[in-house]
Motif scaffolding. Structure first.
Motif, mmCIF file in Angstrom:
data_model
loop_
_atom_site.group_PDB
_atom_site.id
_atom_site.type_symbol
_atom_site.label_atom_id
_atom_site.label_comp_id
_atom_site.label_asym_id
_atom_site.label_seq_id
_atom_site.Cartn_x
_atom_site.Cartn_y
_atom_site.Cartn_z
ATOM 1 N N ARG A 139 0.852 -1.193 0.000
ATOM 2 C CA ARG A 139 0.000 0.000 0.000
ATOM 3 C C ARG A 139 0.887 1.242 0.000
ATOM 4 N NH1 ARG A 139 -4.942 -1.710 2.800
ATOM 5 N NH2 ARG A 139 -5.272 -3.800 1.907
ATOM 6 N N GLY A 140 0.395 2.272 -0.624
ATOM 7 C CA GLY A 140 1.192 3.475 -0.708
ATOM 8 C C GLY A 140 0.376 4.744 -0.626
ATOM 9 N N TRP A 141 1.066 5.815 -0.348
ATOM 10 C CA TRP A 141 0.496 7.160 -0.385
ATOM 11 C C TRP A 141 1.177 7.938 -1.504
ATOM 12 C CZ3 TRP A 141 -3.703 8.579 2.280
ATOM 13 C CH2 TRP A 141 -4.056 7.842 3.413
ATOM 14 N N PHE A 142 0.359 8.645 -2.242
ATOM 15 C CA PHE A 142 0.839 9.507 -3.315
ATOM 16 C C PHE A 142 0.210 10.877 -3.123
ATOM 17 C CE2 PHE A 142 2.749 6.341 -6.172
ATOM 18 C CZ PHE A 142 2.281 5.178 -5.583
ATOM 19 N N ARG A 143 0.757 11.879 -3.788
ATOM 20 C CA ARG A 143 0.143 13.194 -3.714
ATOM 21 C C ARG A 143 0.280 13.906 -5.054
ATOM 22 N NH1 ARG A 143 4.435 16.157 0.421
ATOM 23 N NH2 ARG A 143 6.166 16.421 -1.072
ATOM 24 N N TYR A 197 -3.882 14.041 -1.399
ATOM 25 C CA TYR A 197 -3.188 12.808 -1.048
ATOM 26 C C TYR A 197 -4.067 11.610 -1.370
ATOM 27 C CZ TYR A 197 0.602 15.292 1.212
ATOM 28 O OH TYR A 197 1.691 16.086 1.451
ATOM 29 N N TYR A 198 -3.489 10.682 -2.094
ATOM 30 C CA TYR A 198 -4.178 9.467 -2.501
ATOM 31 C C TYR A 198 -3.510 8.250 -1.887
ATOM 32 C CZ TYR A 198 -5.865 12.498 -6.286
ATOM 33 O OH TYR A 198 -6.427 13.505 -7.014
ATOM 34 N N CYS A 199 -4.311 7.281 -1.527
ATOM 35 C CA CYS A 199 -3.744 6.001 -1.152
ATOM 36 C C CYS A 199 -4.021 5.006 -2.279
ATOM 37 C CB CYS A 199 -4.286 5.496 0.175
ATOM 38 S SG CYS A 199 -6.065 5.306 0.234
ATOM 39 N N GLU A 256 2.988 12.135 -7.400
ATOM 40 C CA GLU A 256 4.266 11.600 -6.965
ATOM 41 C C GLU A 256 4.101 10.672 -5.772
ATOM 42 O OE1 GLU A 256 6.979 14.645 -5.620
ATOM 43 O OE2 GLU A 256 5.574 15.426 -4.128
ATOM 44 N N PHE A 257 5.001 9.731 -5.700
ATOM 45 C CA PHE A 257 5.046 8.787 -4.586
ATOM 46 C C PHE A 257 5.472 9.514 -3.325
ATOM 47 C CE2 PHE A 257 5.791 4.835 -2.427
ATOM 48 C CZ PHE A 257 6.928 5.043 -1.665
ATOM 49 N N VAL A 258 4.827 9.197 -2.207
ATOM 50 C CA VAL A 258 5.178 9.789 -0.919
ATOM 51 C C VAL A 258 5.738 8.723 0.029
ATOM 52 C CG1 VAL A 258 4.318 10.989 1.123
ATOM 53 C CG2 VAL A 258 3.455 11.606 -1.149
ATOM 54 N N ALA A 259 5.019 7.620 0.179
ATOM 55 C CA ALA A 259 5.447 6.569 1.105
ATOM 56 C C ALA A 259 4.756 5.265 0.733
ATOM 57 C CB ALA A 259 5.115 6.940 2.542
ATOM 58 N N GLY A 260 5.425 4.159 1.042
ATOM 59 C CA GLY A 260 4.841 2.859 0.758
ATOM 60 C C GLY A 260 5.277 1.841 1.790
ATOM 61 N N ILE A 261 4.478 0.791 1.943
ATOM 62 C CA ILE A 261 4.784 -0.240 2.925
ATOM 63 C C ILE A 261 4.253 -1.566 2.429
ATOM 64 C CG2 ILE A 261 2.661 0.161 4.254
ATOM 65 C CD1 ILE A 261 4.393 -0.281 6.805
ATOM 66 N N ILE A 311 -4.204 1.559 6.330
ATOM 67 C CA ILE A 311 -2.880 2.150 6.419
ATOM 68 C C ILE A 311 -3.027 3.599 6.881
ATOM 69 C CG2 ILE A 311 -1.874 0.663 4.662
ATOM 70 C CD1 ILE A 311 -1.907 3.156 2.775
ATOM 71 N N TYR A 312 -1.940 4.113 7.422
ATOM 72 C CA TYR A 312 -1.943 5.457 7.963
ATOM 73 C C TYR A 312 -0.726 6.218 7.443
ATOM 74 C CZ TYR A 312 -4.972 3.069 11.292
ATOM 75 O OH TYR A 312 -5.972 2.315 11.863
#
Length: 126
Positions: A33-37, A93-95, A45-50, A78-79
């Motif tokens: 899962r990831g966060w993009f913005r 922000y998108y997940c 763009e990619f922000v964070a992923g796990i 996810i958070y």
């Protein structure tokens, strides 16, 4: 499958926010899962992923040390804890979720993510 992101808002520089994201349908138990913005006039763009087992947390360089991604598999959520927010963090922000697991080096690759949501607006005033 839609991923429902929430927790955005209008804050001042230096403030914190915590975003949450839960899928509305069934997703792979081994997905990443990831966060993009996406800011106005800019590419997403990619922000964070796990990864599914909470390993491999990966971050955009500009948010390292300020943002923390986490995952609660029992809640299928996810958070994104965001600290010391800056005006340049302003964006929708998108997940997102992958169809299945990905290798560490591919966590930040947007084309791996197939499930998306509507996004939540984060606005940071100076």
């Amino acid at each position: 499958v839609q991923l429902q992101a929430s927790g955005g808002g209008l804050v001042q520089a230096g403030d914190s926010l915590k975003l949450s994201c839960t899928p509305s349908g069934r997703t792979s138990r081994r997905d990443t899962r990831g966060w993009f913005r996406q800011a106005p006039g800019k590419e997403r763009e990619f922000v964070a992923g796990i990864r599914w087992n909470r390993t491999g947390a990966t971050y955009l360089d500009s948010v390292k040390g300020r943002f923390t991604i986490s995952r609660d598999n029992a809640k299928n959520t996810i958070y994104l804890q965001m600290e010391n927010l800056k005006p340049e963090d302003t964006a929708v922000y998108y997940c997102a979720a992958t169809r299945d697991g990905v290798i560490l080096s591919e966590i930040a690759t947007i084309r791996n993510y197939v499930h998306w949501g509507q996004g939540t607006q984060v606005t940071v005033s100076s």
